[in-house]
Design an enzyme around this catalytic site. Structure first.
Site, PDB file in Angstrom:
ATOM      1  N   ASP A 313      45.722 -23.773  33.510  1.00 50.17           N
ATOM      2  CA  ASP A 313      46.757 -23.779  32.462  1.00 50.17           C
ATOM      3  C   ASP A 313      47.466 -25.118  32.329  1.00 50.17           C
ATOM      4  O   ASP A 313      48.079 -25.384  31.295  1.00 50.17           O
ATOM      5  CB  ASP A 313      47.836 -22.722  32.777  1.00 50.17           C
ATOM      6  CG  ASP A 313      47.428 -21.310  32.362  1.00 50.17           C
ATOM      7  OD1 ASP A 313      46.249 -21.103  32.035  1.00 50.17           O
ATOM      8  OD2 ASP A 313      48.303 -20.421  32.381  1.00 50.17           O
ATOM      9  N   MET A 319      44.912 -20.641  27.746  1.00 48.54           N
ATOM     10  CA  MET A 319      45.580 -20.319  29.015  1.00 48.54           C
ATOM     11  C   MET A 319      45.077 -18.960  29.476  1.00 48.54           C
ATOM     12  O   MET A 319      45.717 -17.931  29.266  1.00 48.54           O
ATOM     13  CB  MET A 319      47.085 -20.326  28.832  1.00 48.54           C
ATOM     14  CG  MET A 319      47.642 -21.723  28.657  1.00 48.54           C
ATOM     15  SD  MET A 319      49.432 -21.709  28.587  1.00 48.54           S
ATOM     16  CE  MET A 319      49.798 -23.455  28.694  1.00 48.54           C
ATOM     17  N   HIS A 445      21.698   5.453  25.932  1.00 46.13           N
ATOM     18  CA  HIS A 445      22.364   6.410  25.023  1.00 46.13           C
ATOM     19  C   HIS A 445      22.951   7.553  25.843  1.00 46.13           C
ATOM     20  O   HIS A 445      22.294   8.046  26.753  1.00 46.13           O
ATOM     21  CB  HIS A 445      21.355   6.968  24.032  1.00 46.13           C
ATOM     22  CG  HIS A 445      21.935   8.035  23.160  1.00 46.13           C
ATOM     23  ND1 HIS A 445      22.781   7.733  22.105  1.00 46.13           N
ATOM     24  CD2 HIS A 445      21.842   9.393  23.204  1.00 46.13           C
ATOM     25  CE1 HIS A 445      23.151   8.863  21.527  1.00 46.13           C
ATOM     26  NE2 HIS A 445      22.607   9.889  22.173  1.00 46.13           N
TER      27      HIS A 445
HETATM   28  P1  FAD Z   1      48.782 -20.117  37.673  1.00 47.07           P
HETATM   29  O1  FAD Z   1      48.187 -18.775  37.771  1.00 47.07           O
HETATM   30  O2  FAD Z   1      50.051 -20.280  36.923  1.00 47.07           O
HETATM   31  O3  FAD Z   1      48.971 -20.619  39.180  1.00 47.07           O
HETATM   32  C1  FAD Z   1      49.615 -21.796  39.505  1.00 47.07           C
HETATM   33  C2  FAD Z   1      50.295 -21.611  40.842  1.00 47.07           C
HETATM   34  O4  FAD Z   1      50.750 -22.875  41.282  1.00 47.07           O
HETATM   35  C3  FAD Z   1      51.506 -20.703  40.791  1.00 47.07           C
HETATM   36  O5  FAD Z   1      51.371 -19.633  41.702  1.00 47.07           O
HETATM   37  C4  FAD Z   1      52.677 -21.608  41.188  1.00 47.07           C
HETATM   38  O6  FAD Z   1      53.628 -20.943  42.015  1.00 47.07           O
HETATM   39  C5  FAD Z   1      51.971 -22.696  41.965  1.00 47.07           C
HETATM   40  N1  FAD Z   1      52.665 -23.977  41.955  1.00 47.07           N
HETATM   41  C6  FAD Z   1      53.196 -24.622  40.893  1.00 47.07           C
HETATM   42  N2  FAD Z   1      53.709 -25.815  41.257  1.00 47.07           N
HETATM   43  C7  FAD Z   1      53.497 -25.916  42.591  1.00 47.07           C
HETATM   44  C8  FAD Z   1      53.788 -26.914  43.548  1.00 47.07           C
HETATM   45  N3  FAD Z   1      54.354 -28.067  43.190  1.00 47.07           N
HETATM   46  N4  FAD Z   1      53.423 -26.690  44.830  1.00 47.07           N
HETATM   47  C9  FAD Z   1      52.821 -25.532  45.200  1.00 47.07           C
HETATM   48  N5  FAD Z   1      52.516 -24.562  44.328  1.00 47.07           N
HETATM   49  C10 FAD Z   1      52.836 -24.754  43.038  1.00 47.07           C
HETATM   50  N6  FAD Z   1      44.836 -14.311  31.533  1.00 47.07           N
HETATM   51  C11 FAD Z   1      43.679 -13.618  31.446  1.00 47.07           C
HETATM   52  O7  FAD Z   1      42.610 -14.230  31.486  1.00 47.07           O
HETATM   53  N7  FAD Z   1      43.667 -12.258  31.335  1.00 47.07           N
HETATM   54  C12 FAD Z   1      44.808 -11.546  31.290  1.00 47.07           C
HETATM   55  O8  FAD Z   1      44.769 -10.310  31.199  1.00 47.07           O
HETATM   56  C13 FAD Z   1      46.045 -12.233  31.357  1.00 47.07           C
HETATM   57  N8  FAD Z   1      47.206 -11.560  31.318  1.00 47.07           N
HETATM   58  C14 FAD Z   1      48.383 -12.248  31.429  1.00 47.07           C
HETATM   59  C15 FAD Z   1      49.569 -11.521  31.358  1.00 47.07           C
HETATM   60  C16 FAD Z   1      50.777 -12.191  31.457  1.00 47.07           C
HETATM   61  C17 FAD Z   1      52.055 -11.390  31.400  1.00 47.07           C
HETATM   62  C18 FAD Z   1      50.794 -13.596  31.650  1.00 47.07           C
HETATM   63  C19 FAD Z   1      52.100 -14.318  31.813  1.00 47.07           C
HETATM   64  C20 FAD Z   1      49.628 -14.316  31.709  1.00 47.07           C
HETATM   65  C21 FAD Z   1      48.404 -13.653  31.584  1.00 47.07           C
HETATM   66  N9  FAD Z   1      47.193 -14.328  31.604  1.00 47.07           N
HETATM   67  C22 FAD Z   1      46.015 -13.644  31.488  1.00 47.07           C
HETATM   68  C23 FAD Z   1      47.132 -15.794  31.765  1.00 47.07           C
HETATM   69  C24 FAD Z   1      46.802 -16.164  33.218  1.00 47.07           C
HETATM   70  O9  FAD Z   1      47.773 -15.586  34.069  1.00 47.07           O
HETATM   71  C25 FAD Z   1      46.774 -17.663  33.390  1.00 47.07           C
HETATM   72  O10 FAD Z   1      45.914 -18.244  32.439  1.00 47.07           O
HETATM   73  C26 FAD Z   1      46.274 -18.037  34.778  1.00 47.07           C
HETATM   74  O11 FAD Z   1      47.088 -17.487  35.767  1.00 47.07           O
HETATM   75  C27 FAD Z   1      46.207 -19.559  34.946  1.00 47.07           C
HETATM   76  O12 FAD Z   1      45.765 -19.864  36.224  1.00 47.07           O
HETATM   77  P2  FAD Z   1      46.201 -21.237  36.947  1.00 47.07           P
HETATM   78  O13 FAD Z   1      45.597 -21.158  38.304  1.00 47.07           O
HETATM   79  O14 FAD Z   1      45.882 -22.376  36.080  1.00 47.07           O
HETATM   80  O15 FAD Z   1      47.779 -21.178  37.052  1.00 47.07           O
HETATM   81  P1  NAD Z   2      50.662 -16.472  22.322  1.00 45.03           P
HETATM   82  O1  NAD Z   2      50.387 -17.879  22.033  1.00 45.03           O
HETATM   83  O2  NAD Z   2      49.526 -15.553  22.588  1.00 45.03           O
HETATM   84  O3  NAD Z   2      51.493 -15.826  21.128  1.00 45.03           O
HETATM   85  C1  NAD Z   2      52.710 -16.356  20.724  1.00 45.03           C
HETATM   86  C2  NAD Z   2      53.070 -15.767  19.370  1.00 45.03           C
HETATM   87  O4  NAD Z   2      54.407 -16.108  19.085  1.00 45.03           O
HETATM   88  C3  NAD Z   2      52.233 -16.290  18.225  1.00 45.03           C
HETATM   89  O5  NAD Z   2      51.812 -15.229  17.416  1.00 45.03           O
HETATM   90  C4  NAD Z   2      53.182 -17.237  17.486  1.00 45.03           C
HETATM   91  O6  NAD Z   2      52.915 -17.337  16.110  1.00 45.03           O
HETATM   92  C5  NAD Z   2      54.500 -16.542  17.753  1.00 45.03           C
HETATM   93  N1  NAD Z   2      55.674 -17.404  17.672  1.00 45.03           N
HETATM   94  C6  NAD Z   2      55.818 -18.663  18.129  1.00 45.03           C
HETATM   95  N2  NAD Z   2      57.073 -19.099  17.923  1.00 45.03           N
HETATM   96  C7  NAD Z   2      57.742 -18.079  17.323  1.00 45.03           C
HETATM   97  C8  NAD Z   2      59.080 -17.893  16.877  1.00 45.03           C
HETATM   98  N3  NAD Z   2      59.978 -18.856  16.993  1.00 45.03           N
HETATM   99  N4  NAD Z   2      59.424 -16.712  16.305  1.00 45.03           N
HETATM  100  C9  NAD Z   2      58.509 -15.714  16.179  1.00 45.03           C
HETATM  101  N5  NAD Z   2      57.217 -15.836  16.608  1.00 45.03           N
HETATM  102  C10 NAD Z   2      56.856 -16.988  17.170  1.00 45.03           C
HETATM  103  O7  NAD Z   2      51.701 -16.501  23.546  1.00 45.03           O
HETATM  104  P2  NAD Z   2      52.164 -15.372  24.573  1.00 45.03           P
HETATM  105  O8  NAD Z   2      51.971 -14.021  23.991  1.00 45.03           O
HETATM  106  O9  NAD Z   2      53.511 -15.798  25.040  1.00 45.03           O
HETATM  107  O10 NAD Z   2      51.139 -15.554  25.759  1.00 45.03           O
HETATM  108  C11 NAD Z   2      50.994 -16.826  26.406  1.00 45.03           C
HETATM  109  C12 NAD Z   2      49.596 -17.005  26.870  1.00 45.03           C
HETATM  110  O11 NAD Z   2      49.349 -16.211  28.023  1.00 45.03           O
HETATM  111  C13 NAD Z   2      48.552 -16.537  25.858  1.00 45.03           C
HETATM  112  O12 NAD Z   2      48.277 -17.510  24.893  1.00 45.03           O
HETATM  113  C14 NAD Z   2      47.369 -16.300  26.723  1.00 45.03           C
HETATM  114  O13 NAD Z   2      46.717 -17.519  26.918  1.00 45.03           O
HETATM  115  C15 NAD Z   2      47.986 -15.824  28.030  1.00 45.03           C
HETATM  116  N6  NAD Z   2      47.872 -14.346  28.131  1.00 45.03           N
HETATM  117  C16 NAD Z   2      46.640 -13.786  28.088  1.00 45.03           C
HETATM  118  C17 NAD Z   2      46.510 -12.416  28.162  1.00 45.03           C
HETATM  119  C18 NAD Z   2      45.135 -11.819  28.132  1.00 45.03           C
HETATM  120  O14 NAD Z   2      44.185 -12.554  28.314  1.00 45.03           O
HETATM  121  N7  NAD Z   2      45.008 -10.522  27.902  1.00 45.03           N
HETATM  122  C19 NAD Z   2      47.620 -11.608  28.256  1.00 45.03           C
HETATM  123  C20 NAD Z   2      48.871 -12.205  28.278  1.00 45.03           C
HETATM  124  C21 NAD Z   2      48.974 -13.593  28.222  1.00 45.03           C
END
Ligand code: FAD
Ligand code: NAD
Length: 466
Positions: A313, A319, A445
């Site tokens: 990310d 992301m 199926h």
């Molecule tokens: P992160 O998972 O953010 O991990 C980074 C880690 O680094 C964190 O644990 C943080 O504490 C640590 N860190 C930061 N700075 C430091 C530092 N200086 N020293 C030590 N540690 C540090 N993606 C999907 O594909 N499917 C989903 O269903 C999905 N659902 C989501 C639902 C929600 C509510 C959210 C918020 C996100 C979701 N995502 C989903 C997105 C997904 O969580 C992220 O894309 C993913 O976690 C990114 O992985 P990453 O390893 O790059 O970063």
């Molecule tokens: P998002 O980018 O998916 O959606 C943000 C939405 O907010 C968009 O539709 C945008 O047009 C709208 N928006 C932006 N500014 C606005 C404003 N001022 N007023 C009203 N609407 C506004 O972002 P998210 O839902 O916060 O999720 C963040 C990221 O986390 C996602 O892009 C995704 O990469 C990841 N994520 C993935 C999953 C999954 O894979 N199932 C689940 C949760 C999160």
């Protein structure tokens, strides 16, 4: 004397921990630093896993209320939110502990604490007691992920004005929940709380939800969510959020300048996430960031500094956890002298609502933009026998194939198990398959996957069941 590592990974999320394991598998002395006290990053702790757990639990709660329509009589159905939250927390703990075990098994040294650069080759780790450890690294990978963004001047308190983190642990079902942003988080968490009894209002800036998704699917998605009781206020901009005694007042204006206020108990702000480079002391290293604070990398995930890389990310691209994982594996293999790589054309995206929505490859809009001639094959789950048998037949499969070569260019599915079905298309695309290749593959199926086969047949206008 500072301990020396061949590679240090800062961040223990799906990007960082997967990368560390792969590096260790390849024989490199590896350390992984994580500051939150548990491995798995955003995904396991406050993202993918707790949200999928709540999506599943709330769906079960919602479904059981309607079982009597199907001849299954149940008694009074009551929600025990505290127990539900405990069940979600248990899933998180089991998985984060599991990752800790995997690091140990692979002989990755795990440092609990905050990592920052002292120099390009020295990392300072500060644990929660304030104790410092200095380690040396030949190569360092930044995998520090992302954090939620709020609206200008509005701060999360994680009780009334919440990010996804607060929305995953509310201690009571809000009467009225306003969701700002109709993207992944807004629609998943909006669905959870709607099924548990909240009146949900999604306020979206654009005229469609889930920007970037194939428009036909996005339209159908919104139609289905509306039918489920979620209210949408499109082309509305949030001007102000003021907390009051009962919750908050959200003031919005629409595209014509009309104002609308929402009184609610909780506001979820889900307008995107931003790269997290906080406290890394990157200035010391000279690592370059782009205008959105993302670490700039080349195709080998290398920054402008020779021995510093970044993945997940914190760099550009979607992301998503699986994108971060694949980049983690690729960079580990590149560092070990192999030719790791990620195919960004075949990264699936899945929204885990009911029905699920999944896509891969190009949308119709993207193909039109690029002047690519294409054919469309579509098949509705209404004509899929398995979906009909279990009364779960909303949605359709849409396959886009090149007009001349028939090569699959993209696929978009809204319907039961869409997130699983999309993997078949991923494999097909990786092998450069045509829609005919999918159509000629025998599918069991009765399965939902027959809808994929029929959509492939439909590219050539020869679907059997429609
Ligand atoms: P992160 O998972 O953010 O991990 C980074 C880690 O680094 C964190 O644990 C943080 O504490 C640590 N860190 C930061 N700075 C430091 C530092 N200086 N020293 C030590 N540690 C540090 N993606 C999907 O594909 N499917 C989903 O269903 C999905 N659902 C989501 C639902 C929600 C509510 C959210 C918020 C996100 C979701 N995502 C989903 C997105 C997904 O969580 C992220 O894309 C993913 O976690 C990114 O992985 P990453 O390893 O790059 O970063
Ligand atoms: P998002 O980018 O998916 O959606 C943000 C939405 O907010 C968009 O539709 C945008 O047009 C709208 N928006 C932006 N500014 C606005 C404003 N001022 N007023 C009203 N609407 C506004 O972002 P998210 O839902 O916060 O999720 C963040 C990221 O986390 C996602 O892009 C995704 O990469 C990841 N994520 C993935 C999953 C999954 O894979 N199932 C689940 C949760 C999160």
């Amino acid at each position: 004397m500072a301990e020396k590592f061949q590679v240090v990974v800062i961040g223990g999320g799906p990007g960082g921990y997967v990368c560390a394991i792969r590096l260790a598998q390849l024989g490199l002395k590896t350390a992984c630093i994580e500051s939150r006290g548990a491995l798995g990053g955003t995904c396991l702790n406050v993202g993918c896993i707790p949200s999928k757990s709540l999506l599943n639990l709330s769906e079960e709660f919602h479904k059981v209320k309607f079982l009597s329509n199907k001849g299954i009589e149940v008694g009074d159905v009551k929600l025990n939110l505290e127990k539900m939250m405990k069940s979600k927390d248990k899933a998180v703990t089991v998985l984060t502990k599991g990752v800790e075990f995997l690091l140990k098994k692979n002989k990755v040294t795990y440092f609990k604490g905050h990592g920052s650069f002292k120099s390009a080759n020295e990392i300072l780790i500060k644990n929660e007691k304030g104790e410092e450890t200095l380690i040396e690294s030949e190569k360092t990978i930044i995998a520090t992920g992302s954090v939620p963004v709020s609206l200008p001047g509005i701060e999360f308190d994680e009780g009334i004005i919440v990010s996804s983190t607060g929305a995953l642990k509310l201690n009571k079902v809000p009467k009225k929940l306003v969701v700002v942003g109709g993207g992944y988080i807004g629609l998943e968490m909006g669905s959870v709380w709607s099924r548990l009894g909240a009146e949900v209002h999604v306020v979206e800036f654009l005229d469609h939800i889930t920007p970037g998704m194939d428009k036909e699917i996005s339209k159908e998605f919104m139609k289905i969510l509306k039918k489920q009781g979620i209210n949408f206020h499109m082309q509305h901009k949030v001007e102000e959020i003021k907390k009051n005694n009962s919750g908050a007042l959200v003031s919005t204006t629409d595209k014509d300048g009309n104002t609308k206020d929402f009184d609610c108990d909780v506001v979820l702000i889900s307008v995107g996430r931003k790269a997290n480079t906080n406290g890394l002391n990157l200035e010391m290293t000279g690592v370059e960031l782009d205008e959105r604070n993302r670490v700039i990398t080349d195709k080998n995930f290398k920054t402008n500094i020779e021995n510093i890389y970044a993945i997940g990310d914190v760099i550009q691209g979607p992301m998503l956890a699986h994108k971060a994982e694949d980049e983690g594996i690729a960079v580990a293999e590149i560092i070990a002298g192999q030719s790791g790589h990620v195919n960004y054309d075949t990264i699936p995206g899945v929204v885990y609502t009911t029905p699920e929505v999944a896509s891969i490859g190009k949308t119709e809009e993207q193909l039109k933009d690029k002047n690519v001639s294409y054919k469309i094959g579509k098949f509705s789950f209404m004509a899929n026998s398995r979906a009909k048998a279990i009364d779960d037949a909303e949605g359709f499969v849409k396959i886009l194939a090149d007009e001349k070569s028939d090569k699959v260019l993209g696929a978009h599915i809204i319907g039961p198990h869409a997130g699983e079905l999309i993997a078949e298309i991923g494999i097909a695309m990786e092998f450069g398959a045509s829609s005919e290749d999918i159509a000629r593959t025998c599918h069991a199926h009765p399965t939902f996957s027959e809808a994929v086969k029929e959509a492939a047949l439909s590219v050539d206008k020869r679907a059997i069941h429609s």
